[in-house]
Scaffold this active site. Structure first.
Site, short mmCIF file in Angstrom:
data_model
loop_
_atom_site.label_atom_id
_atom_site.label_comp_id
_atom_site.label_asym_id
_atom_site.label_seq_id
_atom_site.Cartn_x
_atom_site.Cartn_y
_atom_site.Cartn_z
CB SER A 1 -14.01 84.60 4.71
OG SER A 1 -14.66 83.58 5.69
CG ASP B 1 -12.19 77.18 1.77
OD1 ASP B 1 -12.38 76.90 3.34
OD2 ASP B 1 -12.51 78.25 1.59
CG HIS C 1 -11.12 80.17 4.51
ND1 HIS C 1 -12.14 80.07 3.82
CD2 HIS C 1 -10.95 81.23 5.50
CE1 HIS C 1 -13.01 80.90 4.23
NE2 HIS C 1 -12.44 81.85 5.33
#
Length: 172
Positions: free
Chosen positions: A32, A120, A158
């Site tokens: 991320s 995601d 995610h």
């Protein structure tokens, strides 16, 4: 926390690990927001020290922080308000927060693996694909750039790519 501060911290961590690792490989693995940090440090090492990391793995990456912020779910309800770009997107630039992975990837030469889940909902797959396409265009050796997507049915979203039991075999 600043982009410069994160980069400096990871450079110090790299130096610490390298001093203790002997000839072991050092791979940057960012998830991320950490993908932008990993890319910054890999580029800085290559350009300023002439050091190429052994590989970079990006899990749920984005192209740059401005584009990421424009797509994260929490901003969805505000995107149509006047001033959204100025108040939200431009404010990061004013704070020197750019995380330009889409620019950094044009300079790197180390192996690059991008991992992204189809489901995601924080950083959409199209950002990972866009970064991959930018890398493929920039790298002379196209075999050094790889994108692995995980089907929606796995429910990795995610945060759970790293929990996929097949991941160790895919990363080798």
């Amino acid at each position: 926390p600043t982009e410069s501060g994160f980069t400096t911290d990871v450079l110090a961590l790299y130096d610490w690990a390298k001093a203790r690792s002997g000839n072991s490989s050092i791979i940057f693995w960012g998830h991320s927001m950490g993908t932008g940090i990993a890319m910054n440090v890999a580029r800085k090492l290559q350009e300023e020290r002439g050091v190429q990391v052994d590989a970079v793995v990006l899990e749920s990456p984005y192209t740059n922080i401005r584009e990421a912020a424009a797509h994260v779910p929490i901003t969805k309800m505000y995107r149509w308000f006047p001033g959204f770009e100025y108040l939200i997107l431009d404010s990061m630039a004013l704070g020197n927060m750019f995380f330009r992975s889409d620019e950094n990837v044009k300079v790197l030469t180390c192996p690059l693996l991008i991992l992204h889940a189809e489901d995601d909902t924080v950083l959409p797959l199209h950002l990972g694909r866009k970064l991959f396409e930018t890398a493929r265009s920039a790298y002379k050796d196209k075999s050094k750039v790889k994108l692995i997507t995980f089907p929606k049915k796995l429910g990795l979203g995610h945060d759970y790519i790293s929990s996929n039991p097949e991941l160790p075999a895919l990363v080798k």
